[in-house]
Design a protein around this motif. Structure first.
Motif, mmCIF file in Angstrom:
data_model
loop_
_atom_site.group_PDB
_atom_site.id
_atom_site.type_symbol
_atom_site.label_atom_id
_atom_site.label_comp_id
_atom_site.label_asym_id
_atom_site.label_seq_id
_atom_site.Cartn_x
_atom_site.Cartn_y
_atom_site.Cartn_z
ATOM 1 N N LEU A 3 22.630 51.815 25.267
ATOM 2 C CA LEU A 3 22.857 50.524 25.681
ATOM 3 C C LEU A 3 22.818 50.449 27.341
ATOM 4 C CD1 LEU A 3 25.280 48.645 23.257
ATOM 5 C CD2 LEU A 3 22.767 48.089 23.516
ATOM 6 N N PRO A 4 22.302 49.731 28.123
ATOM 7 C CA PRO A 4 22.645 49.415 29.337
ATOM 8 C C PRO A 4 23.668 48.844 29.761
ATOM 9 C CG PRO A 4 21.014 47.596 28.627
ATOM 10 C CD PRO A 4 21.535 48.557 27.505
ATOM 11 N N THR A 5 24.407 49.141 31.029
ATOM 12 C CA THR A 5 25.480 48.623 31.211
ATOM 13 C C THR A 5 25.458 46.985 31.840
ATOM 14 O OG1 THR A 5 25.203 49.284 33.797
ATOM 15 C CG2 THR A 5 26.306 50.883 32.152
ATOM 16 N N THR A 6 26.471 46.380 31.832
ATOM 17 C CA THR A 6 26.869 44.957 32.369
ATOM 18 C C THR A 6 26.576 44.760 33.759
ATOM 19 O OG1 THR A 6 27.642 42.841 32.242
ATOM 20 C CG2 THR A 6 29.206 44.730 32.167
ATOM 21 N N ARG A 7 26.127 43.790 34.479
ATOM 22 C CA ARG A 7 25.871 43.626 35.979
ATOM 23 C C ARG A 7 26.910 42.526 36.215
ATOM 24 N NH1 ARG A 7 19.423 42.747 35.293
ATOM 25 N NH2 ARG A 7 20.421 41.395 33.656
ATOM 26 N N ILE A 8 27.689 41.891 35.366
ATOM 27 C CA ILE A 8 28.838 40.827 35.565
ATOM 28 C C ILE A 8 29.915 41.364 36.306
ATOM 29 C CG2 ILE A 8 30.263 39.110 34.487
ATOM 30 C CD1 ILE A 8 27.145 38.581 34.236
ATOM 31 N N PRO A 9 30.344 40.854 37.443
ATOM 32 C CA PRO A 9 31.297 41.311 37.910
ATOM 33 C C PRO A 9 32.840 40.634 37.581
ATOM 34 C CG PRO A 9 29.774 40.243 39.630
ATOM 35 C CD PRO A 9 29.596 39.740 38.159
ATOM 36 N N ASP A 10 33.816 41.746 38.048
ATOM 37 C CA ASP A 10 35.115 41.243 37.493
ATOM 38 C C ASP A 10 35.446 39.759 38.105
ATOM 39 O OD1 ASP A 10 38.008 40.522 37.093
ATOM 40 O OD2 ASP A 10 38.248 43.088 37.058
ATOM 41 N N PRO A 11 35.912 38.664 37.018
ATOM 42 C CA PRO A 11 36.379 37.478 37.714
ATOM 43 C C PRO A 11 37.320 37.575 38.820
ATOM 44 C CG PRO A 11 36.199 37.166 35.416
ATOM 45 C CD PRO A 11 36.152 38.878 35.673
ATOM 46 N N ASN A 12 38.187 38.538 38.601
ATOM 47 C CA ASN A 12 38.873 38.779 39.964
ATOM 48 C C ASN A 12 38.662 38.981 41.303
ATOM 49 O OD1 ASN A 12 41.908 38.761 38.786
ATOM 50 N ND2 ASN A 12 41.243 40.296 37.604
ATOM 51 N N ASP A 13 37.370 39.419 41.345
ATOM 52 C CA ASP A 13 36.735 39.722 42.407
ATOM 53 C C ASP A 13 35.771 38.371 43.215
ATOM 54 O OD1 ASP A 13 37.501 42.294 42.365
ATOM 55 O OD2 ASP A 13 35.570 42.948 41.315
ATOM 56 N N ALA A 14 35.849 37.434 42.452
ATOM 57 C CA ALA A 14 35.152 36.414 43.036
ATOM 58 C C ALA A 14 35.924 35.411 43.992
ATOM 59 C CB ALA A 14 34.819 35.129 41.762
ATOM 60 N N PRO A 15 35.105 34.836 44.929
ATOM 61 C CA PRO A 15 36.027 33.884 45.925
ATOM 62 C C PRO A 15 36.721 32.749 45.318
ATOM 63 C CG PRO A 15 33.456 34.166 46.549
ATOM 64 C CD PRO A 15 33.829 34.579 45.061
ATOM 65 N N ALA A 16 37.722 32.461 46.087
ATOM 66 C CA ALA A 16 38.522 31.320 45.564
ATOM 67 C C ALA A 16 38.007 30.096 45.883
ATOM 68 C CB ALA A 16 39.961 31.478 46.382
ATOM 69 N N LEU A 17 38.098 28.974 44.838
ATOM 70 C CA LEU A 17 37.925 27.758 45.029
ATOM 71 C C LEU A 17 39.103 26.722 44.760
ATOM 72 C CD1 LEU A 17 34.337 27.347 43.451
ATOM 73 C CD2 LEU A 17 34.976 27.697 45.848
ATOM 74 N N ARG A 18 38.993 25.560 45.443
ATOM 75 C CA ARG A 18 40.165 24.667 44.993
ATOM 76 C C ARG A 18 39.363 23.618 43.888
ATOM 77 N NH1 ARG A 18 41.333 22.571 50.748
ATOM 78 N NH2 ARG A 18 39.023 22.403 50.572
ATOM 79 N N TRP A 19 39.668 23.637 42.738
ATOM 80 C CA TRP A 19 39.149 23.080 41.555
ATOM 81 C C TRP A 19 39.651 21.497 41.360
ATOM 82 C CZ3 TRP A 19 34.547 23.714 39.036
ATOM 83 C CH2 TRP A 19 33.936 25.094 39.221
ATOM 84 N N GLY A 20 38.911 20.518 41.069
ATOM 85 C CA GLY A 20 39.515 19.344 40.445
ATOM 86 C C GLY A 20 39.034 19.208 38.953
ATOM 87 N N VAL A 21 40.055 19.031 38.112
ATOM 88 C CA VAL A 21 39.637 18.945 36.635
ATOM 89 C C VAL A 21 39.443 17.470 36.176
ATOM 90 C CG1 VAL A 21 40.502 19.170 34.278
ATOM 91 C CG2 VAL A 21 40.692 21.000 35.826
ATOM 92 N N LEU A 22 38.324 17.032 35.652
ATOM 93 C CA LEU A 22 37.897 15.658 35.089
ATOM 94 C C LEU A 22 38.216 15.571 33.787
ATOM 95 C CD1 LEU A 22 35.079 13.355 36.698
ATOM 96 C CD2 LEU A 22 35.930 13.372 34.215
#
Length: 341
Positions: A3-22
């Motif tokens: 099987l090939p490897t995944t290309r999905i990065p670790d979520p911890n490495d993503a930039p930070a956003l300020r979210w609003g939950v509706l």
């Protein structure tokens, strides 16, 4: 053959956003828990039609601000993006509310009630130049990227058949919205969307869709079996029900090999590569099984930081095509929601 490897990065490495939950309901609680556990982003505001409910959510998740209206939430200058977690019936209006306020939007699946509503939301976001993504979390998971790479690399040979099912015991004693036509209830938009979207990815779209199923006394679908044909003649057999727990497994079979995902295929999982003699050749284990909803939030954060307006992993045109498929299935089953044009 491996099987090939995944290309999905670790979520911890993503930039930070300020979210609003509706709409801080059950799925919003799961999503926020995942966001806070495994990403740098934070929910900083929550909006509900009930200020008491918004405050309870804010207290549970250490959220800074609680609003008793959605208008106040989307107007908050300290919010970078809005997560729409209301029932299907409200996605169209709530996504447009956020877009009109200039906010990028992540909209829970199913994206809207129907394709006409989806097209309006997509057109509005494109006209405003805002990022818009359907929160079909499965598309952003590492094991699904392994499957995607198998298809891209031709590892399975010519794809011949796809099978997937999704059944949960949610009726008649489950959430009230599942049984309510006014809230776009039924198995299709909540459950069948997963095997349908999986097959759409595996086959590269559908040229034919045939559905049969049963309806509740209220007129929503209790379950369905959907047969599809892809552009190259491959077939898919897909099923869902809200009256029983089913294996929730998925497979893609080709002339050279097949991949199998066992129960809960739409969650972080294991992919097994099987040869034509039924021997397991390789397997991919998702590195992090818990908090799978964080992957879609992390993808959104990367996209927004890069200035993108949609995701290559689930383009808006595919979201629209999937809504058209759901419309076709509902038409064959005889399901119509109140207020649809």
């Amino acid at each position: 053959m491996t099987l090939p490897t995944t290309r999905i990065p670790d979520p911890n490495d993503a930039p930070a956003l300020r979210w609003g939950v509706l709409a801080p309901g059950g799925i919003a609680r799961d999503w926020t828990a995942a966001l806070h556990a495994t990403t740098a982003s934070r929910v900083v505001a929550a909006g509900s039609r009930s200020l008491e409910r918004a405050r309870a959510f804010a207290a549970d998740f250490d959220v800074d601000r609680a609003y008793g209206s959605y208008d106040e939430l989307v107007a908050d200058d300290g919010v970078d993006a809005i997560y729409v977690a209301s029932p299907h019936s409200e996605h169209h209006d709530h996504a447009l509310l956020a877009i009109e306020a200039g906010k990028p939007v992540l909209v829970e699946k199913a994206f809207t009630r129907n394709a006409a509503e989806a097209a309006e939301v997509i057109d509005a976001a494109r006209a405003a130049g805002l990022l818009l993504v359907e929160a079909m979390w499965t598309r952003f998971l590492p094991h699904i990227d392994v499957v995607r790479r198998c298809l891209e690399d031709g590892l399975l040979g010519d794809v011949v058949a796809v099978e997937a099912d999704h059944g949960q015991l949610l009726f008649p004693d489950g959430p009230q919205r599942m049984a309510d036509p006014a809230l776009a209830g039924g198995a299709l938009l909540d459950l069948a969307i997963y095997p349908i979207a999986f097959a759409h990815l595996a086959l590269g779209g559908f040229t034919e869709v045939r559905a049969t199923g049963t309806l509740t006394d209220a007129g929503v679908d209790a379950g369905e079996t959907v047969a599809v044909i892809g552009p190259q003649g491959a077939v898919g057999t897909l099923s869902s029900t809200m009256r029983a727990k089913t294996p929730c497994a998925a497979s893609i079979s080709g002339t050279a090999a097949r991949v199998e995902i066992d129960g809960w295929f739409y969650q972080p999982n294991t992919v097994r590569l099987i040869d034509t003699d039924d021997r397991e050749l390789d397997r991919f284990e998702t590195p992090r099984r818990e908090h799978g909803l964080a992957y879609e939030a992390a993808e959104f954060a990367r996209l927004l930081t890069a200035g993108a307006t949609e995701s290559d992993l689930l383009p808006l045109d595919e979201t629209l095509r999937l809504m058209q498929v759901l419309d076709e299935i509902r038409g064959q089953l005889g399901v119509r929601f109140p207020g649809e044009g």
